[in-house]
Design a protein around this motif. Structure first.
Motif, PDB file in Angstrom:
ATOM      1  N   THR A 130      22.459  63.688  90.712  1.00 55.40           N
ATOM      2  CA  THR A 130      21.019  63.187  91.731  1.00 55.40           C
ATOM      3  C   THR A 130      20.082  64.491  90.776  1.00 55.40           C
ATOM      4  O   THR A 130      20.564  65.562  90.772  1.00 55.40           O
ATOM      5  CB  THR A 130      20.674  63.679  93.132  1.00 55.40           C
ATOM      6  OG1 THR A 130      21.310  64.488  93.521  1.00 55.40           O
ATOM      7  CG2 THR A 130      21.628  62.394  93.567  1.00 55.40           C
ATOM      8  N   ARG A 131      18.906  64.230  91.033  1.00 60.82           N
ATOM      9  CA  ARG A 131      17.890  64.721  90.588  1.00 60.82           C
ATOM     10  C   ARG A 131      18.213  65.794  89.400  1.00 60.82           C
ATOM     11  O   ARG A 131      17.770  67.140  88.718  1.00 60.82           O
ATOM     12  CB  ARG A 131      17.656  66.002  91.257  1.00 60.82           C
ATOM     13  CG  ARG A 131      16.691  65.251  93.095  1.00 60.82           C
ATOM     14  CD  ARG A 131      16.366  66.248  93.863  1.00 60.82           C
ATOM     15  NE  ARG A 131      15.813  65.816  95.418  1.00 60.82           N
ATOM     16  CZ  ARG A 131      15.498  65.951  96.233  1.00 60.82           C
ATOM     17  NH1 ARG A 131      15.097  67.468  96.704  1.00 60.82           N
ATOM     18  NH2 ARG A 131      15.047  65.574  96.813  1.00 60.82           N
ATOM     19  N   GLY A 132      18.538  65.017  88.293  1.00 60.41           N
ATOM     20  CA  GLY A 132      18.553  65.757  87.047  1.00 60.41           C
ATOM     21  C   GLY A 132      20.082  66.797  86.994  1.00 60.41           C
ATOM     22  O   GLY A 132      20.188  67.439  85.656  1.00 60.41           O
ATOM     23  N   THR A 133      20.884  66.821  87.809  1.00 66.27           N
ATOM     24  CA  THR A 133      22.007  67.230  87.706  1.00 66.27           C
ATOM     25  C   THR A 133      23.738  66.701  86.769  1.00 66.27           C
ATOM     26  O   THR A 133      23.649  65.351  86.789  1.00 66.27           O
ATOM     27  CB  THR A 133      22.763  67.615  89.010  1.00 66.27           C
ATOM     28  OG1 THR A 133      21.466  67.778  89.334  1.00 66.27           O
ATOM     29  CG2 THR A 133      23.581  68.295  88.659  1.00 66.27           C
ATOM     30  N   LEU A 134      23.698  66.960  85.537  1.00 69.12           N
ATOM     31  CA  LEU A 134      24.576  66.091  84.732  1.00 69.12           C
ATOM     32  C   LEU A 134      26.077  67.355  85.052  1.00 69.12           C
ATOM     33  O   LEU A 134      26.519  68.445  85.796  1.00 69.12           O
ATOM     34  CB  LEU A 134      24.379  66.548  83.728  1.00 69.12           C
ATOM     35  CG  LEU A 134      22.748  66.014  83.539  1.00 69.12           C
ATOM     36  CD1 LEU A 134      22.081  66.652  81.844  1.00 69.12           C
ATOM     37  CD2 LEU A 134      22.637  64.644  83.156  1.00 69.12           C
ATOM     38  N   ILE A 135      26.790  66.314  85.079  1.00 71.60           N
ATOM     39  CA  ILE A 135      28.464  66.495  84.589  1.00 71.60           C
ATOM     40  C   ILE A 135      29.151  66.346  83.440  1.00 71.60           C
ATOM     41  O   ILE A 135      28.342  65.403  82.420  1.00 71.60           O
ATOM     42  CB  ILE A 135      29.666  65.672  85.528  1.00 71.60           C
ATOM     43  CG1 ILE A 135      29.254  65.615  86.769  1.00 71.60           C
ATOM     44  CG2 ILE A 135      30.446  65.750  85.389  1.00 71.60           C
ATOM     45  CD1 ILE A 135      29.061  66.775  87.328  1.00 71.60           C
ATOM     46  N   LEU A 136      29.100  67.234  82.442  1.00 70.12           N
ATOM     47  CA  LEU A 136      29.432  67.626  81.409  1.00 70.12           C
ATOM     48  C   LEU A 136      31.278  67.798  80.953  1.00 70.12           C
ATOM     49  O   LEU A 136      31.715  68.016  81.778  1.00 70.12           O
ATOM     50  CB  LEU A 136      29.495  68.253  80.147  1.00 70.12           C
ATOM     51  CG  LEU A 136      27.334  68.863  80.439  1.00 70.12           C
ATOM     52  CD1 LEU A 136      27.331  70.192  79.719  1.00 70.12           C
ATOM     53  CD2 LEU A 136      26.628  67.877  79.700  1.00 70.12           C
ATOM     54  N   ALA A 137      31.508  67.275  79.756  1.00 73.67           N
ATOM     55  CA  ALA A 137      33.038  66.876  79.604  1.00 73.67           C
ATOM     56  C   ALA A 137      33.329  67.560  78.084  1.00 73.67           C
ATOM     57  O   ALA A 137      32.230  67.224  77.476  1.00 73.67           O
ATOM     58  CB  ALA A 137      33.027  65.956  79.423  1.00 73.67           C
ATOM     59  N   LYS A 138      34.315  68.481  77.265  1.00 77.74           N
ATOM     60  CA  LYS A 138      34.696  69.558  76.539  1.00 77.74           C
ATOM     61  C   LYS A 138      35.128  67.984  75.932  1.00 77.74           C
ATOM     62  O   LYS A 138      35.034  67.181  75.834  1.00 77.74           O
ATOM     63  CB  LYS A 138      35.389  69.955  76.424  1.00 77.74           C
ATOM     64  CG  LYS A 138      35.487  71.414  78.026  1.00 77.74           C
ATOM     65  CD  LYS A 138      35.897  72.340  78.295  1.00 77.74           C
ATOM     66  CE  LYS A 138      35.776  73.383  79.256  1.00 77.74           C
ATOM     67  NZ  LYS A 138      37.361  74.184  78.989  1.00 77.74           N
ATOM     68  N   MET A 139      35.162  68.652  73.898  1.00 77.53           N
ATOM     69  CA  MET A 139      34.807  67.349  73.014  1.00 77.53           C
ATOM     70  C   MET A 139      36.512  66.617  73.570  1.00 77.53           C
ATOM     71  O   MET A 139      36.813  65.743  73.343  1.00 77.53           O
ATOM     72  CB  MET A 139      35.034  68.000  71.768  1.00 77.53           C
ATOM     73  CG  MET A 139      33.720  68.641  71.541  1.00 77.53           C
ATOM     74  SD  MET A 139      32.629  67.641  71.546  1.00 77.53           S
ATOM     75  CE  MET A 139      33.020  67.270  70.082  1.00 77.53           C
ATOM     76  N   ASP A 140      37.701  67.377  74.103  1.00 81.52           N
ATOM     77  CA  ASP A 140      38.716  67.016  74.197  1.00 81.52           C
ATOM     78  C   ASP A 140      38.695  65.998  75.440  1.00 81.52           C
ATOM     79  O   ASP A 140      39.768  65.183  75.847  1.00 81.52           O
ATOM     80  CB  ASP A 140      39.924  67.858  74.194  1.00 81.52           C
ATOM     81  CG  ASP A 140      39.540  69.325  75.262  1.00 81.52           C
ATOM     82  OD1 ASP A 140      38.388  68.651  76.462  1.00 81.52           O
ATOM     83  OD2 ASP A 140      40.312  70.088  75.358  1.00 81.52           O
ATOM     84  N   GLY A 141      38.048  65.746  75.641  1.00 80.75           N
ATOM     85  CA  GLY A 141      38.256  64.801  76.992  1.00 80.75           C
ATOM     86  C   GLY A 141      38.251  65.530  78.550  1.00 80.75           C
ATOM     87  O   GLY A 141      37.514  64.639  79.365  1.00 80.75           O
ATOM     88  N   GLU A 142      38.137  66.507  78.566  1.00 77.41           N
ATOM     89  CA  GLU A 142      38.831  67.622  79.983  1.00 77.41           C
ATOM     90  C   GLU A 142      37.344  67.428  80.433  1.00 77.41           C
ATOM     91  O   GLU A 142      36.154  67.670  79.933  1.00 77.41           O
ATOM     92  CB  GLU A 142      38.853  69.121  79.324  1.00 77.41           C
ATOM     93  CG  GLU A 142      39.115  69.598  80.947  1.00 77.41           C
ATOM     94  CD  GLU A 142      39.307  70.899  81.026  1.00 77.41           C
ATOM     95  OE1 GLU A 142      39.167  71.866  81.803  1.00 77.41           O
ATOM     96  OE2 GLU A 142      39.792  71.510  79.523  1.00 77.41           O
ATOM     97  N   VAL A 143      36.905  67.110  81.738  1.00 77.52           N
ATOM     98  CA  VAL A 143      35.527  66.820  82.952  1.00 77.52           C
ATOM     99  C   VAL A 143      35.596  68.310  83.694  1.00 77.52           C
ATOM    100  O   VAL A 143      36.717  69.174  84.229  1.00 77.52           O
ATOM    101  CB  VAL A 143      34.837  66.141  83.621  1.00 77.52           C
ATOM    102  CG1 VAL A 143      34.336  66.397  84.730  1.00 77.52           C
ATOM    103  CG2 VAL A 143      35.678  65.202  83.212  1.00 77.52           C
ATOM    104  N   ARG A 144      34.253  69.463  83.155  1.00 80.03           N
ATOM    105  CA  ARG A 144      33.977  70.405  83.872  1.00 80.03           C
ATOM    106  C   ARG A 144      33.273  70.405  84.624  1.00 80.03           C
ATOM    107  O   ARG A 144      33.203  68.988  85.347  1.00 80.03           O
ATOM    108  CB  ARG A 144      32.690  70.976  83.299  1.00 80.03           C
ATOM    109  CG  ARG A 144      32.478  71.388  81.448  1.00 80.03           C
ATOM    110  CD  ARG A 144      31.678  71.959  81.062  1.00 80.03           C
ATOM    111  NE  ARG A 144      30.225  72.892  82.315  1.00 80.03           N
ATOM    112  CZ  ARG A 144      30.441  74.045  82.250  1.00 80.03           C
ATOM    113  NH1 ARG A 144      31.018  75.058  81.300  1.00 80.03           N
ATOM    114  NH2 ARG A 144      29.716  74.793  82.697  1.00 80.03           N
TER     115      ARG A 144
END
Length: 170
Positions: A142-156
């Motif tokens: 919500t509201r511009g919050t993002l979930i990123l993942a590293k290049m190997d596919g591991e989700v932060r």
């Protein structure tokens, strides 16, 4: 009035009277009106009704109570007008601000860089880089919050604000 600059305290009351009686653009009313519920009158023109004046006017108790209720209704109406005016003003300000905001679009798997904040361990000094790593965009909360993942596919596990990332151009 006093013409000497050293006696500014004698002019202060007039300045305060002018300040408290000026209509504010943001609320459409004077501060005096919002506090006391009525427009102010310069003290020289005030006629304070006493009990004797009311008896001379021969007002009955019912008429006197009815006039008080009418005055209370007027105060409520004025305060509601001020609330509506304040909301309209806030809407105008938000639309003026939102004209400049550019929406940011991210697609799944898009490459982004994450900003390094001064309080993070990665911030090593004045000449260290401001952006770190290559991350893939994983999903939006919500509201511009993002979930990123590293290049190997591991989700932060920690979400990040969209303002703290920028697009990576290869």
């Amino acid at each position: 009035m006093v013409e000497n600059q050293k006696q500014w305290h004698k002019k202060l009351l007039f300045a305060l009277l002018g300040y408290r009686n000026a209509i504010r653009t943001s609320i459409g009313a004077t501060p005096y009106m919002l506090v006391y519920g009525t427009e102010d009158v310069i003290p020289a023109w005030v006629e304070i009704p006493s009990l004797r004046t009311i008896q001379e006017a021969e007002l009955s108790n019912a008429e006197w109570i009815r006039s008080l209720y009418e005055q209370l209704d007027l105060i409520d109406g004025k305060s509601m007008n001020e609330v509506c005016h304040g909301q309209l003003y806030q809407n105008k300000m938000s639309t003026a601000f939102n004209k400049r905001v550019k929406p940011r679009q991210f697609t799944l798997g898009q490459l982004v860089l994450k900003k390094i904040f001064p309080h993070q361990d990665e911030a090593k000094g004045k000449f260290s880089p401001n952006w770190q790593g290559l991350y893939m965009f994983h999903r939006v909360l919500t509201r511009g919050t993002l979930i990123l993942a590293k290049m190997d596919g591991e989700v932060r596990p920690k979400p990040i604000n969209s303002e703290a990332i920028k697009r990576y151009y290869a």
